[in-house]
Design a protein around this motif. Structure first.
Motif, mmCIF file in Angstrom:
data_model
loop_
_atom_site.group_PDB
_atom_site.id
_atom_site.type_symbol
_atom_site.label_atom_id
_atom_site.label_comp_id
_atom_site.label_asym_id
_atom_site.label_seq_id
_atom_site.Cartn_x
_atom_site.Cartn_y
_atom_site.Cartn_z
ATOM 1 N N GLY A 138 -3.325 6.645 3.349
ATOM 2 C CA GLY A 138 -3.364 5.736 2.220
ATOM 3 C C GLY A 138 -2.565 4.470 2.422
ATOM 4 O O GLY A 138 -2.762 3.485 1.705
ATOM 5 N N ARG A 139 -1.679 4.476 3.384
ATOM 6 C CA ARG A 139 -0.865 3.281 3.635
ATOM 7 C C ARG A 139 -1.427 2.430 4.764
ATOM 8 O O ARG A 139 -1.774 1.273 4.566
ATOM 9 C CB ARG A 139 0.559 3.719 3.989
ATOM 10 C CG ARG A 139 1.466 2.563 4.395
ATOM 11 C CD ARG A 139 2.592 3.062 5.250
ATOM 12 N NE ARG A 139 3.576 2.035 5.550
ATOM 13 C CZ ARG A 139 4.136 1.878 6.741
ATOM 14 N NH1 ARG A 139 3.785 2.652 7.743
ATOM 15 N NH2 ARG A 139 5.061 0.957 6.941
ATOM 16 N N LEU A 158 0.508 9.321 -5.439
ATOM 17 C CA LEU A 158 0.586 10.665 -4.877
ATOM 18 C C LEU A 158 1.585 11.540 -5.599
ATOM 19 O O LEU A 158 1.271 12.667 -5.997
ATOM 20 C CB LEU A 158 0.943 10.573 -3.388
ATOM 21 C CG LEU A 158 0.955 11.866 -2.581
ATOM 22 C CD1 LEU A 158 -0.380 12.575 -2.684
ATOM 23 C CD2 LEU A 158 1.282 11.564 -1.123
ATOM 24 N N GLU A 180 -9.214 0.488 -4.026
ATOM 25 C CA GLU A 180 -7.955 -0.218 -3.812
ATOM 26 C C GLU A 180 -8.184 -1.551 -3.103
ATOM 27 O O GLU A 180 -7.627 -2.581 -3.500
ATOM 28 C CB GLU A 180 -7.008 0.657 -2.998
ATOM 29 C CG GLU A 180 -5.644 0.034 -2.773
ATOM 30 C CD GLU A 180 -4.696 0.944 -2.009
ATOM 31 O OE1 GLU A 180 -3.506 0.612 -1.928
ATOM 32 O OE2 GLU A 180 -5.154 1.986 -1.483
ATOM 33 N N ILE A 227 0.463 4.220 -2.812
ATOM 34 C CA ILE A 227 0.147 5.611 -2.499
ATOM 35 C C ILE A 227 1.304 6.526 -2.889
ATOM 36 O O ILE A 227 1.093 7.658 -3.347
ATOM 37 C CB ILE A 227 -0.232 5.780 -1.008
ATOM 38 C CG1 ILE A 227 -0.835 7.174 -0.768
ATOM 39 C CG2 ILE A 227 0.950 5.552 -0.093
ATOM 40 C CD1 ILE A 227 -2.108 7.466 -1.516
ATOM 41 N N THR A 286 0.826 -1.211 0.000
ATOM 42 C CA THR A 286 0.000 0.000 0.000
ATOM 43 C C THR A 286 0.859 1.261 0.000
ATOM 44 O O THR A 286 0.456 2.288 -0.555
ATOM 45 C CB THR A 286 -0.955 0.015 1.208
ATOM 46 O OG1 THR A 286 -0.219 -0.152 2.428
ATOM 47 C CG2 THR A 286 -1.976 -1.095 1.099
#
Length: 455
Positions: free
Chosen positions: A268-269, A162, A412, A158, A154
């Protein structure tokens, strides 16, 4: 599980009932030793509104969707973010995770277009490609630390989505810095002395934390300077942040972009990795659910990699994700602070009082979920989500401050689950004790070792 209503509780006094606790620290020790169990017991023993009183540590706990909606929804302008976010400001700065009021509203308005469905669909292929790279490194019969693997995956996704960072060294620097930061945020829950120490005090965790912040700043500002110099639009979230401007033509400063990027990196992680980690853990113990999932994947995908076009048809896959987030919501609680004297659930709340609401408690409430401890994705049939009260299920929080990356995360999760489950079965290694870390994030205390079986 006996649930006491707020009206019943109010008959016993002017303020909500709750544990007696220590006269100075209230229930801090009980909360720190096992927060999830403590909050659940409070809901069972004291009802929909609980007051945990102490001179230095006190809070209201809301255990009913209507009362949670008051704080996060209808009366959200009367509440600010939890004081614990102050611990994170050196890292997160003044991004939308920490800012409030008119500044937060401006930032949210500026950033929102970056997370529109059409925009995030462009990242679907990135998600699948990086997942396939991970699977190419897996070998049949080997044992993996599934949480570590999901965190690495992840983060790569991201970082690429990003700001187009895919150099292994840079991603590793970011990963190590984020790990040290999360450990720093959770440290006070394990050592009460850390509540009193400023972050500049030279403990090992403080020093690692400050080093982590510098490492992240170096990666982000270097990338930001390079992008500004080139003027290139790479179609990532950074390009979007550099281009957007307010109605008066004002753009974000480099510092503000940096703050927003770090917030997106963490969100996001960590949260997505946790949901995936618990997904493999639960599937390994429920072969009937895994079988039904595989049947859908074979019918819809036929062995091919999933694409965004397949998402509307992967209905059961999505239900699996929703059920995992019910049993193991990535964030255990959300907190708010009263900005003024007001009323919640008919009780007086004073300016400065802390309000806590627990996804963990609500998602396990038998009033809304039959047999709540069971892993049953079928419970989401017949549009259960539309029939539930708004805040009986809120893994992404809710109200005006609902997670801005919700659509990105759901896309995701479904794509990664579909990609991995088609190619590997993950089986929990026997005789390992899986326990939860104490505080903020619902994550495993130790590694979760899984045996890989190639399909």
């Amino acid at each position: 599980m006996t649930i006491i209503s707020a009206s019943q509780a109010k008959n016993s006094g002017s303020y909500p009932p709750g544990p007696k606790g220590h006269f100075l620290l209230g229930s801090l020790f009980e909360y720190n030793s096992d927060s999830l169990n403590f909050l659940s017991k409070c809901a069972q023993e004291y009802g929909d509104v609980v007051f945990c009183k102490g001179s230095l540590f006190s809070f209201y706990l809301l255990n009913h969707p209507d009362y949670i909606q008051e704080v996060l929804g209808t009366k959200s302008n009367q509440f600010g973010k939890s004081p614990r976010w102050e611990w994170t400001r050196r890292l997160l700065g003044n991004g939308i995770l920490t800012s409030e009021g008119e500044f937060w509203q401006r930032q949210r308005r500026l950033i929102q277009p970056a997370f529109q469905r059409e925009r995030i669909f462009a990242y679907g292929q990135v998600m699948v490609d990086y997942t396939q790279q991970l699977l190419n490194s897996w070998e049949d019969g080997e044992t993996r630390d599934v949480y570590a693997d999901m965190l690495a995956l992840t983060l790569e996704i991201i970082a690429k989505s990003l700001f187009q960072v895919d150099e292994k060294e840079a991603v590793e620097v970011i990963g190590k810095a984020l790990k040290n930061s999360i450990e720093y945020f959770e440290a006070p829950s394990n050592n009460l002395l850390l509540f009193l120490l400023p972050d500049w005090f030279p403990t090992s965790k403080n020093l690692n934390y400050l080093k982590a912040v510098r490492s992240l700043d170096n990666v982000i500002y270097t990338t930001l300077n390079q992008r500004r110099a080139s003027g290139q639009d790479k179609g990532d979230l950074l390009s979007m942040l550099l281009q957007i401007q307010d109605e008066d033509g004002t753009k974000m400063s480099d510092k503000q972009i940096r703050d927003e990027m770090i917030g997106m990196l963490i969100g996001g992680r960590e949260s997505t990795a946790l949901v995936l980690c618990w997904t493999w853990y639960l599937l390994s113990q429920h072969p009937e659910v895994e079988s039904k999932l595989l049947e859908e994947l074979q019918t819809i995908l036929g062995g091919q990699a999933p694409t965004i076009a397949d998402l509307p048809q992967l209905r059961y896959t999505e239900k699996v994700v929703m059920e995992v987030m019910r049993l193991y919501p990535p964030v255990a609680t959300v907190g708010r602070t009263a900005l003024q004297n007001c009323e919640v659930a008919g009780y007086p709340v004073h300016a400065g009082d802390t309000i806590m609401m627990s996804q963990w408690v609500m998602h396990h409430d038998p009033r809304y979920f039959n047999n709540p401890e069971a892993f049953n994705p079928d419970r989401w049939e017949a549009d259960l989500i539309k029939r539930l009260p708004a805040f009986a299920y809120f893994p992404f929080s809710g109200g005006p401050m609902i997670c801005i990356g919700k659509s990105f995360a759901m896309m995701e999760l479904v794509l990664l689950l579909a990609t991995i489950a088609q190619q590997f079965r993950l089986k929990l290694v026997p005789d390992q004790k899986v326990t939860l870390c104490n505080p903020f994030l619902v994550r495993p205390k130790n590694r979760i070792k899984m045996l890989l079986n190639k399909r």
